[in-house]
Design an enzyme around this catalytic site. Sequence first.
Site, short mmCIF file in Angstrom:
data_model
loop_
_atom_site.label_atom_id
_atom_site.label_comp_id
_atom_site.label_asym_id
_atom_site.label_seq_id
_atom_site.Cartn_x
_atom_site.Cartn_y
_atom_site.Cartn_z
N ARG A 239 1.78 -0.67 -9.30
CA ARG A 239 3.03 -0.42 -8.57
C ARG A 239 4.01 0.30 -9.49
O ARG A 239 4.13 -0.05 -10.66
CB ARG A 239 3.67 -1.74 -8.11
CG ARG A 239 2.85 -2.54 -7.10
CD ARG A 239 2.90 -1.93 -5.73
NE ARG A 239 2.26 -2.77 -4.72
CZ ARG A 239 0.97 -2.72 -4.40
NH1 ARG A 239 0.18 -1.87 -5.05
NH2 ARG A 239 0.48 -3.51 -3.47
N GLU A 267 7.41 8.46 -2.99
CA GLU A 267 6.12 8.89 -2.45
C GLU A 267 6.32 9.40 -1.03
O GLU A 267 6.94 8.70 -0.21
CB GLU A 267 5.11 7.73 -2.46
CG GLU A 267 4.75 7.30 -3.86
CD GLU A 267 3.65 6.24 -3.90
OE1 GLU A 267 3.06 5.95 -2.83
OE2 GLU A 267 3.35 5.73 -4.99
N HIS A 286 -1.63 8.30 -5.17
CA HIS A 286 -1.72 6.92 -4.65
C HIS A 286 -2.97 6.75 -3.79
O HIS A 286 -2.89 6.28 -2.65
CB HIS A 286 -0.47 6.54 -3.86
CG HIS A 286 -0.26 5.06 -3.78
ND1 HIS A 286 0.96 4.48 -3.55
CD2 HIS A 286 -1.13 4.01 -3.92
CE1 HIS A 286 0.86 3.17 -3.53
NE2 HIS A 286 -0.41 2.85 -3.77
#
Length: 328
Positions: A239, A267, A286
């Site tokens: 994270r 993001e 990601h």
Amino acid sequence: MAELTPSALVAVPPAVRARLFPDGGARLARLLRVTYAPELPENPCDAEVLVTSWGVPQLTAARLDRLPRLRLIAHIGASVKPFVTGEVFARGIAVTQAGAAMARPVAEVALAFTLALLHRVHRYDHALRSAVPWAEAEQAPPRHEIAGTPIGVVGASRTGRAYLELVRLLGAEVAVYDPFLDDEEAARLGVTSTDLDTLLAGSRIVALHAPSLPGTRHLIGARELARLPDGAGLVNTARSWLVDEAALLTELRTGRIDAALDVYDAEPLPVAHPLRSLPNVLLTPHQAAGTVEGRVRQGDIVADEIARHVAGEPLMHAVGPQDLARMG
């Protein structure tokens, strides 16, 4: 008259659903009456089982009122903390999740990042793609093999344990920082348990696998980054919450350390973000958990848990109120 076959609402976008259930949902259909939807319904629904995806809104009392027969929530991802509320447990609704399926692919990406940083693959790639002359492109900080390399793992989570198993098999010397890991368990895992400062100062690679909790916000800040040895690498497939991104960017701009990242504060990562242009940074969007095999395993776990629920058997991946505190 009550239905003999329980009903299920699979609130998962079609593209994701196709990867989770490549059989088209045939196994689920043998267990339940299945309705598919891309998101939670706005109208009342008689589903006993709810399969959730990422981005599901919080299950407030008002939303749960629209699901009066709900008895099981099966989440295709790992953390249910963003949407499971106390009201869910107060109504006796069981919760399960498929996070175990994601540990292996994320650990493998973290391993790939580790090897790339040790061998400076990202620096060579950036130099050659940027039309740097060959002789200049050959230049890089010292490179290392993974055997004998001191690697620090922050967080003995499922993914952290999968990662440390992989790097240990390749001969790395592994230290772990995790307040919940005792010496006996560390010995069983074949690692050294230590404090964070010692781990940072003694590691050539530091891999982050801790959850997003109030106490882990910016766990790695300017002070911690400064403790890393020259030439060290930071791997984050967990994270962005764990790292002060501004402090990391400042440290990376010096060229003193390298990093490999799959997660970011913003993001999608903006096209003009400075991380994109640094030669000592390896970036992926990601996607660490998104393997074909991993997605199928997620679907299998969800189907297995639903089968246990239908049969009246205990769930294997149940989440209780006490588990939310340690979830990211």
